[in-house]
Write a protein that holds these residues in place. Structure first.
Motif, short mmCIF file in Angstrom:
data_model
loop_
_atom_site.label_atom_id
_atom_site.label_comp_id
_atom_site.label_asym_id
_atom_site.label_seq_id
_atom_site.Cartn_x
_atom_site.Cartn_y
_atom_site.Cartn_z
N ASP A 1 0.83 -1.19 0.00
CA ASP A 1 0.00 0.00 0.00
C ASP A 1 0.87 1.25 0.00
OD1 ASP A 1 -2.95 0.42 0.14
OD2 ASP A 1 -2.43 1.70 1.84
N ARG A 2 0.53 2.20 -0.85
CA ARG A 2 1.18 3.51 -0.98
C ARG A 2 2.56 3.46 -1.64
NH1 ARG A 2 -1.16 7.81 0.72
NH2 ARG A 2 -3.10 7.65 1.92
N TYR B 1 -0.88 4.03 -7.28
CA TYR B 1 -0.73 3.29 -6.04
C TYR B 1 -2.10 3.03 -5.44
CZ TYR B 1 -1.19 7.98 -3.90
OH TYR B 1 -1.64 9.23 -3.53
N LEU B 2 -2.12 2.21 -4.41
CA LEU B 2 -3.33 1.97 -3.64
C LEU B 2 -3.19 2.66 -2.30
CD1 LEU B 2 -3.91 -1.84 -4.37
CD2 LEU B 2 -5.02 0.12 -5.47
N GLU C 1 -4.95 2.68 1.16
CA GLU C 1 -5.94 1.97 1.96
C GLU C 1 -6.94 1.25 1.06
OE1 GLU C 1 -5.24 5.49 2.99
OE2 GLU C 1 -3.57 4.34 3.82
N GLY C 2 -6.43 0.70 -0.03
CA GLY C 2 -7.25 -0.07 -0.95
C GLY C 2 -7.90 0.71 -2.06
#
Length: 551
Positions: free
Chosen positions: A389-390, A429-430, A432-433
């Motif tokens: 994540d991120r 990017y993602l 937190e989803g």
């Protein structure tokens, strides 16, 4: 019949008689309502009128502007087992010789032996005749008294339903092959994610039907689920952008969709409008198809507030033709969501680290929501390793709505890897989803070990008074070399005035340096309507780069 065709037939059966929902066209001059049952009956007659020209597997191209003709025509092709290709439409600025050359290349690529030709493009019949391409007059076909097709022909789930032409900047055309399975999967996912209710919801759209958001999202989905939709043409919108909120007010529309530039344009118009709109019915206002500027989206909802628009109606989205249409929607009833991150971490370490919005080098990206049901999104590095994540990397998608491949001038091309993943070509990017897109990988400008995204440069340039909003492009120069540079090409009414251009360039450079900390090698000022764009209105960066003088 396929599950997708079953939904079309079921929608028609539900929508006959009193209280039926359907398609409204002809606004703003001569509105005409046809129930989905009437559209279906017209489609069966049109399919019957095509006779042997329409057979299972036939590729049928359509060139027309009137949604009232296009709606039953596309359904006729699907009922007859064929596939639909919406041809890109020439505009008054189009070189018809080049358009004809490109269109003939498309028709050969998809194997189309029939074009349905409708107003205002009848004058192009000669081009088709000269090249041995069969065509039918769409208006005449719609009025046919031919024996209707008895019923839908059998088609498989993996048969082609739609060949969606891409809006790429290369000379060679490419069509995304959308199957009946793809269409059914994505329309059901969108209905679920958007909580569409055909008995309650009404859509208004001006989007072109040769673009996936217009064809799939604003015509096919309402047709399949039996939801009333009001369709006007892009030229109607461009002639007077406030027709959009006017129709939303008139029909108490609950659903609409557009790319970011349209919200920016209408937001500015509404801010100074004297008209008494009523936008209180809108609950789902989709923003997608191009990079989203959170400030422009916010300006639209702010301008609409005095007309009853609720700020939580804006839904930012990620979509692409390769996924049929939609990949992710931001959560409903939460309004515009943005991720504010540190520019240095993003550009040098490829990590999206949250920071306070007041930080001088903060970057603000729209949050595009979680993947729709049946779709997956992940982020990988250049070696294909999944990132956390991120962490910024290459976005990939996988799921039942994802195309099996393209049709190209060199033949079919598969797009999924052995595990079913498709590389979107986007860097992001993602968070937190939720999906966040930084930009197209091929457009990223690399300077001093930093990844600089064109959208940040373009937003800064468009903040300068005199620059046409949404009409600035940052393009790479000497891409891939050790001394990569970039230029900015923009449109302004001040083009042609030496002193005005000089002052404009100076201010643009200053804003860009403040925003991203680097100077453009060149700022090119062009008159309005000059920037190269795709038929759906997206900037063509490769063609734009050719407008930068070599020094």
């Amino acid at each position: 019949m396929s599950r997708f065709v079953e939904t079309l037939v079921a929608s028609a059966r539900r929508n006959s008689g009193e209280g039926a929902r359907g398609l409204i066209t002809g606004e703003p001059a001569e509105p005409l309502f046809r129930s989905w049952a009437q559209v279906h009956d017209n489609a069966l007659r049109m399919a019957g009128g095509l006779g042997e020209q329409l057979r299972p597997g036939a590729a049928v191209a359509i060139l027309a502007a009137d949604p009232g003709l296009i709606g039953p025509a596309v359904q006729a092709v699907w009922l007859g087992g064929g596939s639909v290709t919406m041809l890109h439409q020439p505009t008054p600025r189009t070189d018809l010789a080049h358009w004809a050359e490109d269109t003939l290349k498309v028709l050969k690529m998809i194997g189309a032996r029939l074009v349905l030709l409708g107003p205002p493009f009848e004058q192009l019949a000669g081009v088709l005749e000269d090249n041995g391409i069969a065509y039918r007059d769409l208006a005449g076909l719609a009025a046919t008294e031919a024996e209707p097709l008895p019923g839908p022909v059998e088609v498989g789930e993996d048969d082609t339903a739609l060949l969606q032409l891409t809006s790429g900047s290369t000379a060679d055309p490419k069509a995304v092959r959308i199957t009946h399975r793809n269409l059914n999967a994505n329309l059901r996912a969108m209905v679920t994610a958007a909580e569409l209710d055909p008995e309650r919801d009404v859509a208004v759209s001006w989007l072109p039907l040769f673009h996936d958001m217009g064809m799939v999202g604003c015509l096919t989905v309402p047709m399949a689920i039996g939801m009333t939709t009001v369709k006007i043409t892009p030229s109607d919108f461009l002639a007077g952008p406030l027709v959009w909120p006017q129709l939303i007010s008139k029909y108490r529309a609950t659903v609409t969709a557009a790319p970011n530039f349209a919200y920016a344009v209408v937001g500015r118009r509404m801010a100074r409008a004297d008209e008494d709109f009523d936008l209180s019915s809108l609950r789902f206002t989709l923003n997608g198809a191009e990079p989203i500027d959170p400030a422009a989206a916010q300006a639209f909802t702010d301008a609409g507030a005095r007309f009853g628009l609720t700020p939580d109606c804006m839904v930012c989205a990620f979509g692409m033709a390769e996924a049929t249409l939609a990949v992710s929607f931001a959560p409903l009833r939460r309004g515009l969501g943005a991720d504010v991150v540190d520019a240095e971490g993003l550009e040098k370490r490829h990590v999206a680290e949250p920071v306070d919005a007041e930080e001088p080098r903060a970057r603000r990206f729209a949050l595009l929501g979680h993947p729709l049901p049946g779709l997956e999104v992940d982020v990988v590095d250049d070696e294909g390793e999944e990132l956390a994540d991120r962490q910024v990397g290459r976005l990939r998608i996988r799921g039942e709505a994802v195309t099996p491949g393209y049709l190209t001038v060199d033949g079919p091309q598969e797009v999924q890897d052995a595990d079913g993943w498709l590389d979107t070509g986007d860097e992001g990017y993602l968070a937190e989803g939720q999906v966040v897109i930084c930009g197209r990988r091929k457009d990223v400008i690399i300077m001093g070990g930093r990844n600089i995204y064109p959208v940040d440069i373009e937003r800064a340039a468009c903040e300068v008074p005199g620059v046409r909003p949404g009409n600035a492009a940052a393009v790479r120069l000497e891409a891939g070399s050790r001394r990569e540079r970039f230029a900015v090409v923009l449109e302004s009414k001040q083009a042609g005035s030496e002193d005005a251009e000089k002052a404009l360039r100076k201010e643009v450079v200053s804003r860009i340096v403040d925003a991203v900390g680097v100077r453009p090698a060149e700022v090119v000022v062009l008159p309005p309507g000059t920037l190269p764009k795709t038929p759906s209105g997206k900037l063509r960066r490769a063609a734009t780069a050719d407008l930068v003088p070599h020094r």
